[in-house]
Design a protein around this motif. Sequence first.
Motif, PDB file in Angstrom:
ATOM      1  N   ALA A  46       0.747  -1.117   0.083  1.00 34.64           N
ATOM      2  CA  ALA A  46      -0.145   0.030  -0.017  1.00 34.64           C
ATOM      3  C   ALA A  46       0.963   1.263  -0.071  1.00 34.64           C
ATOM      4  N   TYR A  47       2.001   1.194   0.859  1.00 38.53           N
ATOM      5  CA  TYR A  47       2.929   2.395   0.863  1.00 38.53           C
ATOM      6  C   TYR A  47       3.446   2.515  -0.504  1.00 38.53           C
ATOM      7  N   LEU A  48       4.058   1.563  -1.267  1.00 39.18           N
ATOM      8  CA  LEU A  48       4.711   1.423  -2.497  1.00 39.18           C
ATOM      9  C   LEU A  48       3.637   2.283  -3.451  1.00 39.18           C
ATOM     10  N   LEU A  49       2.472   1.593  -3.404  1.00 40.01           N
ATOM     11  CA  LEU A  49       1.524   2.360  -4.294  1.00 40.01           C
ATOM     12  C   LEU A  49       1.193   3.609  -4.102  1.00 40.01           C
ATOM     13  N   ALA A  50       1.050   4.013  -3.135  1.00 40.07           N
ATOM     14  CA  ALA A  50       0.742   5.572  -2.501  1.00 40.07           C
ATOM     15  C   ALA A  50       1.839   6.303  -2.871  1.00 40.07           C
ATOM     16  N   THR A  51       3.203   5.960  -2.913  1.00 42.71           N
ATOM     17  CA  THR A  51       4.296   6.817  -3.242  1.00 42.71           C
ATOM     18  C   THR A  51       4.899   6.598  -4.848  1.00 42.71           C
ATOM     19  N   TRP A  52       3.936   6.016  -5.504  1.00 43.40           N
ATOM     20  CA  TRP A  52       4.396   5.784  -6.918  1.00 43.40           C
ATOM     21  C   TRP A  52       3.711   6.784  -7.593  1.00 43.40           C
ATOM     22  N   HIS A  53       4.210   7.568  -8.635  1.00 42.03           N
ATOM     23  CA  HIS A  53       3.596   8.836  -9.326  1.00 42.03           C
ATOM     24  C   HIS A  53       2.286   7.980  -9.866  1.00 42.03           C
ATOM     25  N   PRO A  54       1.230   8.919  -9.997  1.00 45.35           N
ATOM     26  CA  PRO A  54      -0.005   8.470 -10.679  1.00 45.35           C
ATOM     27  C   PRO A  54       0.213   8.011 -12.366  1.00 45.35           C
ATOM     28  N   ASP A  55       0.997   8.768 -12.851  1.00 43.99           N
ATOM     29  CA  ASP A  55       1.282   8.602 -14.361  1.00 43.99           C
ATOM     30  C   ASP A  55       2.033   7.392 -14.585  1.00 43.99           C
ATOM     31  N   THR A  56       2.571   6.676 -13.574  1.00 41.34           N
ATOM     32  CA  THR A  56       3.199   5.274 -13.913  1.00 41.34           C
ATOM     33  C   THR A  56       3.003   4.268 -12.982  1.00 41.34           C
ATOM     34  N   ARG A  57       2.071   4.517 -11.924  1.00 40.93           N
ATOM     35  CA  ARG A  57       1.828   3.492 -10.973  1.00 40.93           C
ATOM     36  C   ARG A  57       0.953   2.497 -11.532  1.00 40.93           C
ATOM     37  N   PRO A  58       1.316   1.073 -11.307  1.00 37.51           N
ATOM     38  CA  PRO A  58       0.536   0.005 -11.883  1.00 37.51           C
ATOM     39  C   PRO A  58      -0.868   0.119 -11.045  1.00 37.51           C
ATOM     40  N   LYS A  59      -1.779  -0.674 -11.379  1.00 38.21           N
ATOM     41  CA  LYS A  59      -3.153  -0.761 -10.887  1.00 38.21           C
ATOM     42  C   LYS A  59      -3.130  -1.567  -9.505  1.00 38.21           C
ATOM     43  N   ARG A  60      -2.164  -2.576  -9.411  1.00 38.59           N
ATOM     44  CA  ARG A  60      -2.029  -3.266  -8.162  1.00 38.59           C
ATOM     45  C   ARG A  60      -0.576  -3.694  -8.344  1.00 38.59           C
ATOM     46  N   LEU A  61      -0.197  -4.301  -7.019  1.00 35.56           N
ATOM     47  CA  LEU A  61       1.265  -4.684  -6.899  1.00 35.56           C
ATOM     48  C   LEU A  61       1.236  -5.660  -6.042  1.00 35.56           C
ATOM     49  N   ARG A  62       1.650  -7.073  -6.287  1.00 31.25           N
ATOM     50  CA  ARG A  62       1.863  -7.953  -5.516  1.00 31.25           C
ATOM     51  C   ARG A  62       3.436  -8.364  -5.222  1.00 31.25           C
ATOM     52  N   LEU A  63       3.755  -8.521  -3.981  1.00 26.15           N
ATOM     53  CA  LEU A  63       4.827  -8.929  -3.426  1.00 26.15           C
ATOM     54  C   LEU A  63       4.993 -10.271  -3.323  1.00 26.15           C
ATOM     55  N   ASP A  64       6.237 -10.842  -3.904  1.00 23.24           N
ATOM     56  CA  ASP A  64       6.640 -12.179  -3.708  1.00 23.24           C
ATOM     57  C   ASP A  64       7.120 -12.522  -2.164  1.00 23.24           C
ATOM     58  N   ASP A  65       6.310 -13.592  -1.725  1.00 21.75           N
ATOM     59  CA  ASP A  65       6.738 -14.068  -0.224  1.00 21.75           C
ATOM     60  C   ASP A  65       8.184 -14.698  -0.192  1.00 21.75           C
TER      61      ASP A  65
END
Length: 127
Positions: free
Chosen positions: A50-69
């Motif tokens: 959630a922090y990664l998405l919130a700090t990613w610029h809206p012009d280049t941010r992916p719709k979702r981000l899945r981290l690998d366990d």
Amino acid sequence: MPAADPRCPCGLPQLYAECCGRFHDSRQTAPTAELLMRSRYSAFAVADPAYLLATWHPDTRPKRLRLDDGQEWTGLDILGGTGGGLLQNEGTVEFRAHYRFRGHDDTLHENSRFVREAGQWFYVSAG
């Protein structure tokens, strides 16, 4: 953040809660591009998409981000940068992030670009 080691994953000597944790829990925003980059690295280390998405610029941010366990972030080296200071609105940070994936050690070398808009720094892209 593992209870056994409360130090910040970003490599600065502070405790996580007073270093990148203050950005992750929205007590503060990162004042420089380098601190945003460090906080983003720490967000990978503590699994905070959630922090990664919130700090990613809206012009280049992916719709979702899945981290690998299976990926463990093990260290960060800041190699250099341009701009990104308290009174600037653009900057780059060159870094090497160390990680272990399924038992194999590797590194990610990147020169990331950041912009500040309305007082908040955002990650834009890798270079």
